[in-house]
Scaffold this motif. Structure first.
Motif, PDB file in Angstrom:
ATOM      1  N   TYR A   1      -8.947  24.376 -14.494  1.00  0.00           N
ATOM      2  CA  TYR A   1      -9.974  23.446 -14.989  1.00  0.00           C
ATOM      3  C   TYR A   1     -10.976  24.123 -15.930  1.00  0.00           C
ATOM      4  N   PRO A   2     -11.693  25.167 -15.494  1.00  0.00           N
ATOM      5  CA  PRO A   2     -12.683  25.782 -16.395  1.00  0.00           C
ATOM      6  C   PRO A   2     -12.058  26.422 -17.628  1.00  0.00           C
ATOM      7  N   ILE A   3     -10.860  26.995 -17.472  1.00  0.00           N
ATOM      8  CA  ILE A   3     -10.197  27.630 -18.621  1.00  0.00           C
ATOM      9  C   ILE A   3      -9.785  26.566 -19.638  1.00  0.00           C
ATOM     10  N   ALA A   4      -9.291  25.417 -19.150  1.00  0.00           N
ATOM     11  CA  ALA A   4      -8.899  24.320 -20.046  1.00  0.00           C
ATOM     12  C   ALA A   4     -10.111  23.764 -20.787  1.00  0.00           C
ATOM     13  N   ILE A   5     -11.232  23.601 -20.072  1.00  0.00           N
ATOM     14  CA  ILE A   5     -12.449  23.087 -20.701  1.00  0.00           C
ATOM     15  C   ILE A   5     -12.916  24.064 -21.791  1.00  0.00           C
ATOM     16  N   GLY A   6     -12.920  25.360 -21.454  1.00  0.00           N
ATOM     17  CA  GLY A   6     -13.332  26.372 -22.431  1.00  0.00           C
ATOM     18  C   GLY A   6     -12.432  26.391 -23.649  1.00  0.00           C
ATOM     19  N   ALA A   7     -11.113  26.255 -23.424  1.00  0.00           N
ATOM     20  CA  ALA A   7     -10.145  26.296 -24.530  1.00  0.00           C
ATOM     21  C   ALA A   7     -10.335  25.110 -25.482  1.00  0.00           C
ATOM     22  N   VAL A   8     -10.639  23.941 -24.929  1.00  0.00           N
ATOM     23  CA  VAL A   8     -10.841  22.755 -25.762  1.00  0.00           C
ATOM     24  C   VAL A   8     -12.121  22.881 -26.576  1.00  0.00           C
ATOM     25  N   LEU A   9     -13.203  23.312 -25.931  1.00  0.00           N
ATOM     26  CA  LEU A   9     -14.490  23.396 -26.625  1.00  0.00           C
ATOM     27  C   LEU A   9     -14.505  24.480 -27.699  1.00  0.00           C
ATOM     28  N   VAL A  10     -13.676  25.521 -27.535  1.00  0.00           N
ATOM     29  CA  VAL A  10     -13.559  26.559 -28.564  1.00  0.00           C
ATOM     30  C   VAL A  10     -13.085  25.954 -29.876  1.00  0.00           C
ATOM     31  N   LEU A  11     -12.208  24.954 -29.800  1.00  0.00           N
ATOM     32  CA  LEU A  11     -11.689  24.308 -31.006  1.00  0.00           C
ATOM     33  C   LEU A  11     -12.792  23.600 -31.789  1.00  0.00           C
ATOM     34  N   TYR A  12     -13.901  23.299 -31.125  1.00  0.00           N
ATOM     35  CA  TYR A  12     -15.040  22.664 -31.795  1.00  0.00           C
ATOM     36  C   TYR A  12     -16.067  23.696 -32.261  1.00  0.00           C
ATOM     37  N   GLY A  13     -15.736  24.972 -32.097  1.00  0.00           N
ATOM     38  CA  GLY A  13     -16.660  26.013 -32.515  1.00  0.00           C
ATOM     39  C   GLY A  13     -17.665  26.413 -31.454  1.00  0.00           C
ATOM     40  N   ILE A  14     -17.468  25.917 -30.223  1.00  0.00           N
ATOM     41  CA  ILE A  14     -18.345  26.283 -29.121  1.00  0.00           C
ATOM     42  C   ILE A  14     -17.925  27.658 -28.598  1.00  0.00           C
ATOM     43  N   ASN A  15     -18.896  28.512 -28.341  1.00  0.00           N
ATOM     44  CA  ASN A  15     -18.617  29.840 -27.794  1.00  0.00           C
ATOM     45  C   ASN A  15     -17.765  29.722 -26.537  1.00  0.00           C
TER      46      ASN A  15
END
Length: 321
Positions: free
Chosen positions: A271-285
């Motif tokens: 769950y947290p890794i998937a959320i982080g991976a998706v938000l990275v695509l938007y330029g989120i750290n």
């Protein structure tokens, strides 16, 4: 250990090992500075917004318990709200141990303490899941049309082929029809038992069509999913650096998280890794995105552990007579 016990143990252990493996890989691939930043983002989370998120989660669970009463009423069963709530929370707790076992425990609990036949109770739970699936698809559609460019980017990055998923669903549907035709004509005792169980489940599922409080059921369905989105959205104000995440990005991350949570026991690791991976695509750290995932997952899991554990302890005591 016999074959049946081995399979049961593997169902618990393998998803858990997958979650732990993904956590280890994530730690291994990150630098010490990145790990420290992730840790700081988590421990510095604003507890006010975390508690507000937890309150929204609690309201969604309570609403789900109340909504269940509408499905059981057409079958002639008027269950107590506290039993319905504790059965729901016990089910959430069970899912942390054995994925998808919560629905069975929930049906068994209400069958035991409210004398509702298990197959009928389980049928109403399936009806609930159908309604929830429709809501998830609705949110997925909104996310897709508002974030089409990024959805395609996610699919391309992780090599997700939607047509492959559709093909699997079609095959499963055809196999289901074939299975129904076989059990309908069979006279084998075990098949007859399955057929009788299926009839009870089907009767429970039909309750969604015959219930009187359709408007109230729809209201609670929208309320439940509204609280899901709100508890997710509030965490952006809790995690340092996450306030820049907009609503469209929240929707995409929410949908991905909803699918990811079923991969392992309660979504641990995934769950947290998937959320982080998706938000990275938007330029989120990445550390900010993963901290967002860990805070929402950790807080809601803790809520389920505490209330689910209390429910399992209190339910037999309250219904002692």
């Amino acid at each position: 250990m016999n074959k049946k016990k081995l399979i049961k143990s593997l169902k618990i252990i393998l998803p858990l090992l997958l979650g732990v493996f993904l956590i280890c890989i994530s730690i291994y691939r990150s630098t010490e500075a990145e790990r420290n930043q992730l840790y700081e983002n988590i421990v510095q989370a604003d507890l006010l917004f975390v508690f507000l998120s937890l309150f929204c989660g609690f309201l969604s669970h309570l609403s789900r318990a109340y909504r269940w009463k509408f499905l059981l009423a057409p079958l002639g069963y008027k269950i107590k709200l506290h039993n319905s709530f504790m059965a729901v929370m016990s089910g959430y707790l069970a899912n942390l141990g054995i994925p998808r076992s919560g629905e069975v425990l929930r049906g068994a609990s209400i069958a035991n303490y409210e004398q509702v036949p298990f197959e009928k109770a389980f049928g109403t739970i399936i009806s609930e899941r159908v309604a929830d699936l429709v809501m998830l698809l609705l949110i997925l559609s909104i996310a897709f049309f508002s974030q089409t460019e990024y959805i395609i980017m996610v699919m391309d990055t992780y090599q997700i082929n939607p047509f492959f998923g559709i093909l699997i669903l079609v095959i499963l549907f055809l196999l289901g029809i074939l299975f129904l035709k076989i059990i309908k004509k069979s006279t084998i005792p075990i098949i007859v038992k399955i057929r009788n169980l299926g009839k009870g489940i089907l009767e429970g599922m039909k309750s969604i069509l015959t219930m009187k409080n359709k408007f109230a059921f729809l209201f609670h369905t929208f309320f439940i999913w509204g609280m899901y989105l709100l508890m997710f959205y509030l965490i952006k104000f809790a995690v340092p650096g996450a306030s820049v995440i907009d609503m469209g990005q929240i929707l995409v991350a929410f949908v991905v998280g909803s699918f990811a949570i079923s991969v392992t026991n309660g979504g641990i690791g995934v769950y947290p890794i998937a959320i982080g991976a998706v938000l990275v695509l938007y330029g989120i750290n990445q550390q900010t995105g993963e901290a967002f995932g860990w805070v929402i997952w950790g807080s809601q899991t803790l809520l389920n552990l505490i209330i689910g554990g209390l429910s399992i302890i209190l339910m037999p005591l309250i219904n002692k007579k």
